[in-house]
Write a protein that holds these residues in place. Structure first.
Motif, short mmCIF file in Angstrom:
data_model
loop_
_atom_site.label_atom_id
_atom_site.label_comp_id
_atom_site.label_asym_id
_atom_site.label_seq_id
_atom_site.Cartn_x
_atom_site.Cartn_y
_atom_site.Cartn_z
N ASP A 66 -19.94 0.64 -43.13
CA ASP A 66 -20.48 1.29 -41.92
C ASP A 66 -21.77 2.05 -42.21
N ASN A 67 -22.09 2.22 -43.50
CA ASN A 67 -23.26 3.02 -43.85
C ASN A 67 -24.52 2.25 -43.48
N LEU A 68 -25.38 2.88 -42.69
CA LEU A 68 -26.58 2.19 -42.20
C LEU A 68 -27.52 1.79 -43.35
N LYS A 92 -28.74 13.76 -48.87
CA LYS A 92 -28.67 13.95 -47.41
C LYS A 92 -29.06 15.38 -47.04
N GLY A 97 -25.67 12.46 -36.66
CA GLY A 97 -25.38 12.34 -35.23
C GLY A 97 -25.89 13.53 -34.44
N GLY A 98 -26.95 14.18 -34.92
CA GLY A 98 -27.44 15.38 -34.25
C GLY A 98 -28.66 15.15 -33.37
N GLY A 99 -29.11 13.90 -33.28
CA GLY A 99 -30.29 13.62 -32.45
C GLY A 99 -31.59 13.65 -33.22
N VAL A 100 -31.52 13.88 -34.55
CA VAL A 100 -32.76 13.84 -35.34
C VAL A 100 -32.90 12.52 -36.10
N GLY A 101 -31.96 11.60 -35.86
CA GLY A 101 -32.14 10.21 -36.31
C GLY A 101 -31.97 9.96 -37.79
N GLY A 103 -29.53 8.77 -39.70
CA GLY A 103 -28.96 7.47 -40.08
C GLY A 103 -29.96 6.35 -39.83
N SER A 104 -30.65 6.40 -38.70
CA SER A 104 -31.65 5.38 -38.38
C SER A 104 -32.81 5.44 -39.36
N ASP A 106 -32.68 6.62 -42.47
CA ASP A 106 -32.19 6.09 -43.76
C ASP A 106 -32.27 4.57 -43.75
N1 LIG Z 1 -26.64 6.91 -43.84
C1 LIG Z 1 -26.20 7.46 -42.71
N2 LIG Z 1 -26.60 8.69 -42.36
C2 LIG Z 1 -26.19 9.25 -41.19
N3 LIG Z 1 -25.36 8.66 -40.34
C3 LIG Z 1 -24.91 7.44 -40.62
C4 LIG Z 1 -25.32 6.79 -41.81
N4 LIG Z 1 -24.74 5.59 -41.82
C5 LIG Z 1 -24.00 5.50 -40.71
N5 LIG Z 1 -24.08 6.61 -39.97
C6 LIG Z 1 -23.41 6.83 -38.67
O1 LIG Z 1 -24.42 6.78 -37.66
C7 LIG Z 1 -24.23 7.80 -36.68
C8 LIG Z 1 -25.57 8.21 -36.05
O2 LIG Z 1 -26.39 8.71 -37.07
P1 LIG Z 1 -27.72 9.56 -36.86
O3 LIG Z 1 -28.88 8.67 -36.97
O4 LIG Z 1 -27.65 10.71 -37.81
O5 LIG Z 1 -27.59 10.07 -35.36
P2 LIG Z 1 -28.68 10.70 -34.39
O6 LIG Z 1 -29.59 9.59 -33.95
O7 LIG Z 1 -27.87 11.26 -33.25
O8 LIG Z 1 -29.37 11.77 -35.17
C9 LIG Z 1 -23.52 8.93 -37.44
O9 LIG Z 1 -22.67 9.65 -36.59
C10 LIG Z 1 -22.74 8.20 -38.55
O10 LIG Z 1 -21.41 7.95 -38.16
#
Ligand SMILES: Nc1ncnc2c1ncn2[C@@H]1O[C@H](COP(=O)(O)OP(=O)(O)O)[C@@H](O)[C@H]1O
Ligand SMILES: C[C@@](CO)(OP(=O)(O)O)[C@H](O)COP(=O)(O)OP(=O)(O)OC[C@H]1O[C@@H](n2ccc(N)nc2=O)[C@H](O)[C@@H]1O
Length: 282
Positions: A66-68, A92, A97-101, A103-104, A106
């Protein structure tokens, strides 16, 4: 073997308008993405272990599949021109999931790094298209320029904006993006901006709903608004206040209630990941 270390910067949505809902349930957006000079850090080292993509560091219990970061590496694997595997170390810094992106970002940094290390020779638009399969926000991080986005975020129009300082506060709640986008009270009919628009004409269409659903976000916005113009980023929960200089932002950060977390950063017209990658290539 040399290690390539790159940032995965945070983004802010300086505004977020919802213009409509598509038949597949996704929303048509108009949003201004800018990058911060603060983010996660990823270190990539090629290994002789041909099939292996190993991720270590602060992966916060996310299952590997599931890790992006892993997903981005897997998506690029068919384009590899060399046999090596890769070790990826994540430091990290960004809330998940806080809206600062985070995961995207990364994911985008992984696409950019491995495109170079694995000699895939894909263009930035090709990488952005692959990235869209991982999330709506991945293309803007791959392109790496402050931009107004349309569609679900994949149609990008770079623009110049002023450089400011931001205090970003992370309220102690997790906002579900899917919940916000399926909520009946979400406004979905904001007209497209007309040419000549100003930032002061804009807002975040998710903010009123998220404030109602998550009182901690309302409290955060109210507190920051005492000091500076403030909005929520994306679907929340992070909120950002804008300042002209670092000292002013720092003064407010120093008075932040102790149960809240926050950081200050400056926006950059180009993602720092792109600058670092260019420096490494030269
Ligand atoms: N490497 C990663 N870092 C952060 N979130 C990740 C990662 N891989 C998968 N995820 C999943 O993706 C979701 C959205 O991530 P994130 O980009 O941090 O959200 P947002 O766009 O709200 O800031 C997270 O809640 C988590 O479950
Ligand atoms: C709205 C934004 C603005 O930056 O919010 P944040 O996630 O950053 O807070 C993003 O585009 C979010 O992108 P991302 O977080 O990658 O969303 P995805 O994983 O693609 O989608 C999560 C869910 O949100 C809904 N969704 C997402 C984007 C969009 N334009 N319309 C939607 O309806 C869909 O229900 C989807 O299943």
């Amino acid at each position: 073997m040399k290690t390539l270390t790159l940032s995965a910067p945070a983004k802010l949505n300086l505004f977020l308008h919802i213009n409509g809902r598509r038949e597949d349930g996704y929303h048509e957006l108009e949003t201004l993405f800018t990058f911060l000079d603060f983010g996660d850090e990823l270190a990539f080292t090629l290994t002789s272990n041909q099939q292996e993509i190993v991720i270590c560091g602060d992966t916060a219990g996310i299952p590997l599949e599931d890790n992006l970061i892993y997903k981005a590496a897997k998506i690029l694997e068919p384009y590899k021109k060399i046999a090596d595997g890769v070790d990826i170390h994540l430091n990290k810094q960004l809330p998940m999931g806080g809206g600062v992106g985070g995961g995207s970002s990364d994911a985008a940094t992984t696409l950019l790094a491995l495109n170079t290390l694995w000699q895939c020779q894909l263009t930035i638009p090709e990488l952005a298209k692959l990235g869209l399969q991982l999330g709506a926000d991945v293309p803007v991080f791959v392109e790496g320029k402050t931009a107004v986005a349309h569609g679900v975020g994949e149609q990008l129009e770079p623009i110049d904006i002023a450089q400011k300082w931001y205090l970003v506060v992370v309220p102690p709640v997790h906002v579900s993006t899917a919940l916000v986008f399926t909520h009946p009270d979400l406004p979905r009919n904001t007209p497209k901006l007309k040419s000549g628009w100003k930032l002061s004409d804009t807002g975040n269409d998710c903010q009123t709903l998220v404030k109602k659903l998550y009182p901690e976000v309302e409290k955060t916005l109210a507190w920051l608004l005492k000091y500076a113009p403030t909005k929520m980023t994306g679907t929340g929960a992070c909120c950002f206040a804008e300042f002209e200089n670092r000292e002013a932002a720092l003064r407010v950060l120093e008075t932040l209630p102790s149960s809240w977390q926050g950081f200050i950063a400056q926006n950059t017209s180009e993602s720092i990941c792109h600058r670092q990658l260019r420096a490494w290539q030269n």
